[in-house]
Design an enzyme around this catalytic site. Structure first.
Site, mmCIF file in Angstrom:
data_model
loop_
_atom_site.group_PDB
_atom_site.id
_atom_site.type_symbol
_atom_site.label_atom_id
_atom_site.label_comp_id
_atom_site.label_asym_id
_atom_site.label_seq_id
_atom_site.Cartn_x
_atom_site.Cartn_y
_atom_site.Cartn_z
ATOM 1 N N VAL A 1 2.256 4.785 -6.894
ATOM 2 C CA VAL A 1 2.758 3.336 -6.875
ATOM 3 C C VAL A 1 1.910 2.720 -7.706
ATOM 4 O O VAL A 1 1.029 2.893 -8.370
ATOM 5 C CB VAL A 1 2.421 2.882 -5.326
ATOM 6 N N SER A 2 2.450 1.477 -7.886
ATOM 7 C CA SER A 2 2.058 0.575 -9.032
ATOM 8 C C SER A 2 0.914 -0.371 -8.722
ATOM 9 O O SER A 2 -0.121 -0.772 -9.660
ATOM 10 C CB SER A 2 3.048 -0.214 -9.746
#
Length: 186
Positions: free
Chosen positions: A9-10
């Site tokens: 995930v970012s």
């Protein structure tokens, strides 16, 4: 011939639980996960651990290709590395299996779209910033360095740049910039 999962995930406020569940359902016993931008391989230590660990006949599984890379160059580099190692790449939510010609072609198309999406998001962000600046409501990020405090530590306490940087938790280059902006040299 083992299946290894990779989840990404970012941002810190995002969660990769759903990705991990999908990877376990796909048969992955070992899953490496991290919170890092997908636009570059820099600082993606979990991905690098996997790339170093995978052996001929293994399969790297992701939920979607954009979890692996958001740049076509990075994606191609990763796929090249995997191919050289004799490792297959699969995605649980997309028909990608690098053992087939169709899977490889679809992989390249998805890589192009992932990069396109990143570029569109960047353009929209810049347009929004320009519009906010035009309205006078965008001031940029708040300064993280207090130039007056840097000057005070230099002049009153006679500290050097390294000690000022350590005390304020900033880089020495930031100290030098703050000192130079005041017309003084370090």
């Amino acid at each position: 011939m083992a299946l290894y999962g990779y989840a990404r995930v970012s941002t810190n406020d995002q969660d990769f639980t759903l990705q991990e569940q999908a990877l376990r359902a796909a048969g992955c016993e070992v899953i490496r996960a991290e919170k890092a931008s997908g636009t570059s391989r820099t600082d993606r230590t979990e991905l690098q651990v996997l790339l170093d660990f995978l052996r001929r006949g293994d399969t790297l599984v992701v939920t979607r290709i954009d979890r692996l890379a958001r740049s076509i160059k990075d994606l191609q580099d990763i796929v090249y590395t995997l191919k050289k190692q004799g490792v297959t790449l699969k995605a649980t939510e997309q028909p990608i299996d690098t053992r087939s010609a169709a899977g490889k072609a679809f992989l390249d198309m998805l890589g192009v779209f992932a990069e396109f999406e990143t570029n569109l998001r960047r353009e929209r962000q810049l347009e929004g910033i320009a519009a906010a600046k035009a309205r006078g409501v965008y001031r940029g990020r708040k300064p993280s360095i207090d130039p007056a405090e840097v000057q005070r530590l230099r002049s009153e306490e006679r500290l050097g740049a390294t000690e000022i940087a350590r005390r304020l938790g900033i880089g020495r280059a930031s100290v030098y910039r703050a000192l130079a902006n005041d017309g003084r040299s370090a």
